[in-house]
Design a protein around this motif. Sequence first.
Motif, short mmCIF file in Angstrom:
data_model
loop_
_atom_site.label_atom_id
_atom_site.label_comp_id
_atom_site.label_asym_id
_atom_site.label_seq_id
_atom_site.Cartn_x
_atom_site.Cartn_y
_atom_site.Cartn_z
N ALA A 1 0.84 -1.20 0.00
CA ALA A 1 0.00 0.00 0.00
C ALA A 1 0.87 1.25 0.00
O ALA A 1 0.59 2.24 -0.70
N LYS A 2 1.94 1.20 0.78
CA LYS A 2 2.86 2.33 0.84
C LYS A 2 3.50 2.59 -0.52
O LYS A 2 3.55 3.74 -0.99
N ALA A 3 3.97 1.54 -1.18
CA ALA A 3 4.59 1.70 -2.50
C ALA A 3 3.62 2.27 -3.51
O ALA A 3 3.99 3.11 -4.34
N ALA A 4 2.36 1.83 -3.46
CA ALA A 4 1.36 2.33 -4.40
C ALA A 4 1.16 3.83 -4.23
O ALA A 4 1.19 4.60 -5.20
N MET A 5 0.95 4.27 -2.99
CA MET A 5 0.69 5.69 -2.76
C MET A 5 1.90 6.56 -3.08
O MET A 5 1.76 7.65 -3.65
N LEU A 6 3.08 6.10 -2.70
CA LEU A 6 4.29 6.89 -2.98
C LEU A 6 4.53 7.04 -4.47
O LEU A 6 5.23 7.96 -4.90
N ASN A 7 3.94 6.16 -5.26
CA ASN A 7 4.06 6.25 -6.72
C ASN A 7 2.80 6.82 -7.36
O ASN A 7 2.57 6.64 -8.56
N GLY A 8 1.98 7.49 -6.57
CA GLY A 8 0.85 8.23 -7.11
C GLY A 8 -0.38 7.42 -7.44
O GLY A 8 -1.23 7.88 -8.20
N LYS A 9 -0.52 6.22 -6.85
CA LYS A 9 -1.65 5.36 -7.17
C LYS A 9 -2.62 5.28 -5.99
O LYS A 9 -2.21 5.23 -4.83
N HIS A 10 -3.91 5.27 -6.29
CA HIS A 10 -4.89 4.87 -5.30
C HIS A 10 -4.72 3.36 -5.07
O HIS A 10 -4.33 2.62 -5.99
N VAL A 11 -5.05 2.90 -3.86
CA VAL A 11 -4.80 1.49 -3.56
C VAL A 11 -5.92 0.92 -2.72
O VAL A 11 -6.47 1.58 -1.83
N GLY A 12 -6.28 -0.32 -3.04
CA GLY A 12 -7.25 -1.08 -2.25
C GLY A 12 -6.61 -2.38 -1.82
O GLY A 12 -5.99 -3.08 -2.63
N VAL A 13 -6.75 -2.72 -0.53
CA VAL A 13 -6.03 -3.83 0.07
C VAL A 13 -7.01 -4.78 0.75
O VAL A 13 -7.93 -4.34 1.43
N GLU A 14 -6.78 -6.07 0.57
CA GLU A 14 -7.60 -7.06 1.27
C GLU A 14 -7.33 -7.01 2.77
O GLU A 14 -6.35 -6.41 3.23
N CYS A 15 -8.18 -7.66 3.54
CA CYS A 15 -8.12 -7.59 5.01
C CYS A 15 -6.99 -8.46 5.56
O CYS A 15 -6.75 -9.54 5.05
N PRO A 16 -6.39 -7.97 6.65
CA PRO A 16 -6.40 -6.61 7.21
C PRO A 16 -5.38 -5.74 6.49
O PRO A 16 -4.41 -6.24 5.92
N ILE A 17 -5.56 -4.44 6.54
CA ILE A 17 -4.74 -3.55 5.73
C ILE A 17 -3.31 -3.45 6.25
O ILE A 17 -2.38 -3.12 5.51
N ALA A 18 -3.10 -3.72 7.53
CA ALA A 18 -1.77 -3.74 8.14
C ALA A 18 -1.88 -4.50 9.44
O ALA A 18 -2.99 -4.80 9.91
N MET A 19 -0.74 -4.80 10.07
CA MET A 19 -0.76 -5.60 11.29
C MET A 19 -0.29 -4.82 12.51
O MET A 19 -0.35 -5.35 13.62
N ARG A 20 0.16 -3.60 12.35
CA ARG A 20 0.72 -2.83 13.45
C ARG A 20 0.06 -1.46 13.53
O ARG A 20 -0.27 -0.85 12.52
N LEU B 1 0.56 -13.59 17.58
CA LEU B 1 -0.40 -12.71 18.25
C LEU B 1 -1.47 -13.53 18.95
O LEU B 1 -1.89 -14.57 18.46
N ARG B 2 -1.93 -13.03 20.09
CA ARG B 2 -2.96 -13.71 20.85
C ARG B 2 -4.35 -13.26 20.48
O ARG B 2 -5.34 -13.92 20.80
N GLY B 3 -4.48 -12.11 19.85
CA GLY B 3 -5.78 -11.46 19.72
C GLY B 3 -6.54 -11.78 18.44
O GLY B 3 -6.30 -12.79 17.78
N ASP B 4 -7.43 -10.87 18.08
CA ASP B 4 -8.32 -11.00 16.92
C ASP B 4 -7.53 -10.67 15.66
O ASP B 4 -7.21 -9.52 15.39
N LEU B 5 -7.23 -11.70 14.88
CA LEU B 5 -6.41 -11.52 13.68
C LEU B 5 -7.19 -11.02 12.47
O LEU B 5 -6.59 -10.61 11.48
N TYR B 6 -8.52 -11.03 12.55
CA TYR B 6 -9.32 -10.78 11.35
C TYR B 6 -10.64 -10.10 11.74
O TYR B 6 -11.71 -10.64 11.55
N PRO B 7 -10.57 -8.88 12.30
CA PRO B 7 -11.78 -8.24 12.82
C PRO B 7 -12.64 -7.55 11.78
O PRO B 7 -13.80 -7.21 12.05
#
Length: 496
Positions: free
Chosen positions: A184-203, A281-287
């Motif tokens: 997602a970061k690479a897409a935006m830094l290169n001027g692209k809109h981006v859509g990402v499957e779940c979850p969008i990041a882990m941190r 991780l102990r928690g909810d991986l896919y909320p």
Amino acid sequence: MNDDARPGQTPGDLPPQSPGDEVNRQDPSRRSVLWTTAGVAGAGLGLSSLAGGSAAAAGSAAPEAAEAVRAAEAVAAVPARQGRTMTDVPFERRSTVRVGIVGLGNRGDSMIDLFLAVPGVRVVAVCDPVREKTVKAAAKVTAAGQPAPAVYAKGEDDYVNLCRRGDIDFVYVATPWETHFPMAKAAMLNGKHVGVECPIAMRLEELWQLVDLSERTRRHCMQLENCCYGKNEMRVLRMAHAGLFGELLHGAGAYNHDLRELMFDPDYYEGPWRRLWHTRLRGDLYPNHGFGPVANYMDVNRGDRAVSITSVGTPALGLAAYRKEHMPPGDPSWKESYIGADRTISLVQTAKGRVIRLEHDVSSPHPYSRINSLGGTLGVFEDYPERIYLEPTNTNHQWDDFKKYAEWDHWLWKEHANPPGGHGGMDYIMVFRLMQCMRLGLVPDFDVYDAAVWTAPVPLSHLSIKAKGAPLPIPDFTRGAWKKARSGMDSEKPAA
């Protein structure tokens, strides 16, 4: 990633990995960064600093719990905005949306069919480190009557070259979870809109970075939460906004889906990447599937805000028990130690005092359910199976037939009564609407702030469980913009 399915449907989230990528906790690779239970509250979750002093929320909890609370509170602090808000920012109008697809496993391979089915969309480039998958995808593109797409299959970093192209408007990402943020970061830094499957990041730190990047680059970064486009979800959304539930009080969403067999199947997930998250991780991986629709019902980020989360989790027994029963001695999985709770339960409080319950369970026997419930002062809806009880129509303490409320179907479902694709058609509805917004220059139905909030329970539920269920703050990713009512999923049909 997205492998939700109503009963009878086939899950569909297969990310790409290199053949034979046998990673485990003893052999971390770029795709499998070692997240230890000792360090995850700090560096592992991307929390670069801890707040000083003792955290009141931790009370007399153990030092590990107090550290988890301090870590969450440190990241909850709202940093200064680096750009301008992306709320209510429309896409640039264009006659054709040029798409680049990164990740051609089961999910990406199925979604390419839907992009090709939407008018005004051209698939310009495809990317996967497994060349055979790119060949298959390119053949689909040419079979649909479009020019052959550019192919990027030179290793796991070739997606960067796809993002650098000047003839792409939107990058779609369907890869293992740990790769979502850098892509997602690479897409935006290169001027692209981006859509990402779940979850969008882990941190949490990555979520803030995506918010800041979206605001600085003026590119939309979206969590492609297809369940928000489910027929039932969109009907309940319109009914809630019309006041049929009265004042909203509570909701519930879940991802309860027995994935044990699939997570140990080497032919389903390419490598053990998804199973390995249960060692980290102990928690909810896919909320997202549960949280997204209920957040929409309650206008989270559009008049209300998710302010805190408290989570508890069961022992981690299911995956080890399945391995003992089904996996032969010497299988790489025997090197893994599972810490992910078989079931996590989280309570999210909103600024208006509403409560959202989230559940996650992919490690124990359970029929598929996202719960999908909404309650207010006039009644309640519950899914799986769908049923409703609303005053003054219902007064006999008996559930009513939800089919009676078909008049409240969203215009997208009235216009596309029998959409193609998986998951009951919600995948197509999502792609159609997103591409429509891009072609017509409309504000997207959801934005980077929704992506961050819907995903925040991944790291925060882990920290809350470590903190013995202490409530932890959810950052205000909108930096105050949530107080303004604005449109979202409950859209009007565009005139053009």
